[in-house]
Design an enzyme around this catalytic site. Structure first.
Site, PDB file in Angstrom:
ATOM      1  N   GLY A 224       5.449  -6.500  -7.674  1.00 38.73           N
ATOM      2  CA  GLY A 224       6.890  -6.535  -7.864  1.00 38.73           C
ATOM      3  C   GLY A 224       7.659  -6.822  -6.586  1.00 38.73           C
ATOM      4  CG  ASP A 249      -0.021  -9.375 -18.555  1.00 38.42           C
ATOM      5  OD1 ASP A 249       0.823  -8.867 -19.327  1.00 38.42           O
ATOM      6  OD2 ASP A 249      -1.167  -9.709 -18.905  1.00 38.42           O
ATOM      7  CG  LEU A 250       5.688  -8.861 -12.202  1.00 38.89           C
ATOM      8  CD1 LEU A 250       6.334 -10.218 -11.962  1.00 38.89           C
ATOM      9  CD2 LEU A 250       6.707  -7.738 -12.084  1.00 38.89           C
ATOM     10  CG  ASP A 251       3.632 -10.011  -9.048  1.00 34.50           C
ATOM     11  OD1 ASP A 251       3.865 -11.233  -9.015  1.00 34.50           O
ATOM     12  OD2 ASP A 251       4.439  -9.158  -8.646  1.00 34.50           O
ATOM     13  CB  ALA A 252      -1.360  -9.033 -13.804  1.00 32.24           C
TER      14      ALA A 252
END
Length: 307
Positions: A224, A249-252
């Site tokens: 994040g 999926d954020l930063d995944a």
């Protein structure tokens, strides 16, 4: 598990046209022999070959580079013939054949942060990256002069500030404009060079496998916003950066490249930000190069990178 890469340095990879074959399939005996036999029968001169067998997933990966001039037919015919080989390896097999004689195309997405943009523009100008840079799109206009000075078109898409009743609707319109600008170039790579906007899920899915992000943290730590400040608060001794594919999926998303630099108790959060920028430049440039050269094979949420 075994993994290997073989290089035969006979000619200049930049000057000579080559075909790159990438393949992944369930592992079994005879895959390497079947592919090598197919290429040998066609007269193909293999100049680079990488193999990886993953016992945990039971999956096999390979990347083969062939001198285009050694084959009596072109890329389309190679694809048609190789499709028969791939079909023999099972219905789950995925593969590509790309032609280095056709330049890969990229679009960069930026905001006000200029360090990654400067680095990529310089590498493109120096012909260090095998790419045709079609456009840079910013959600602020400050970097337009830098981009245009390199002879690259710059587009400004204004994103609304949060806190008003039209925010969600205006942001959706901005992403619609962004998507239209990007897709008119049909790029092979969409690079979020510190874009600092979270792509909506439908855009992540539309650009799956083409959108690359540079995250200013050694993921999966400090996901994040403001990761250097998070790292400073935790008193870490290493900071890093991660180039990964963008997913909903954020930063995944699957990780392409990472690197770190050591820090200590005397470094402030501002020091970490400054030093981290150097790592971000290198990690993004490496990750983009490997993507453009078809060195990255994705399986589930992991990658195999034939460097």
């Amino acid at each position: 598990m075994w993994s290997t890469t073989v290089h035969h340095a006979a000619v200049d990879a930049i000057a000579e046209q080559r075909y790159v074959i990438s393949l992944s399939c369930p592992d079994t005996t005879g895959i390497v022999a079947r592919i090598a036999g197919f290429l040998a029968d066609a007269g193909g001169w293999i100049v680079e070959a990488g193999y990886h067998s993953d016992p945990d997933s039971g999956w096999f990966f390979t990347r083969q580079v062939v001198r285009a001039g050694s084959l009596p037919f072109g890329a389309d015919e190679l694809r048609a013939r190789f499709a028969e080989v791939a079909a023999e390896l099972g219905g789950e097999t995925t593969w590509t054949v790309t032609d280095t004689g056709i330049p890969k195309r990229a679009v960069l997405l930026v905001t006000r942060e200029a360090h990654c943009l400067h680095d990529l523009l310089g590498r493109v100008a120096a012909r260090e990256l095998p790419v045709q840079l079609d456009a840079v799109i910013g959600n602020h206009g400050e970097l337009g002069d830098i981009v245009r000075a390199h002879g690259v078109p710059f587009h400004h898409v204004e994103f609304p500030p949060p806190g008003n009743g039209r925010y969600a609707r205006d942001k959706e319109k901005a992403f619609d404009e962004l998507r239209e600008l990007v897709e008119q170039h049909d790029p092979d790579a969409i690079v979020l060079a510190r874009f600092m906007q979270i792509l909506p899920p439908e855009l992540c899915r539309a650009w799956l496998g083409r959108a690359l992000n540079i995250h200013h943290s050694f993921l999966p730590s400090f996901v994040g916003a403001r990761p250097y400040h998070q790292a400073y608060a935790r008193g870490v001794k290493l900071i890093g950066a991660t180039c990964h594919y963008v997913t909903p999926d954020l930063d995944a998303g699957p990780i392409i490249e990472q690197d770190v630099i050591r820090v200590d108790h005397s470094d402030t959060a501002a020091d970490m930000v400054r030093r981290g920028r150097d790592i971000e430049r290198l990690v993004l440039a490496r990750g983009l190069r490997w993507h453009l050269e078809d060195r990255v094979l994705v399986h589930a949420n992991k990658t195999v990178v034939f460097r």
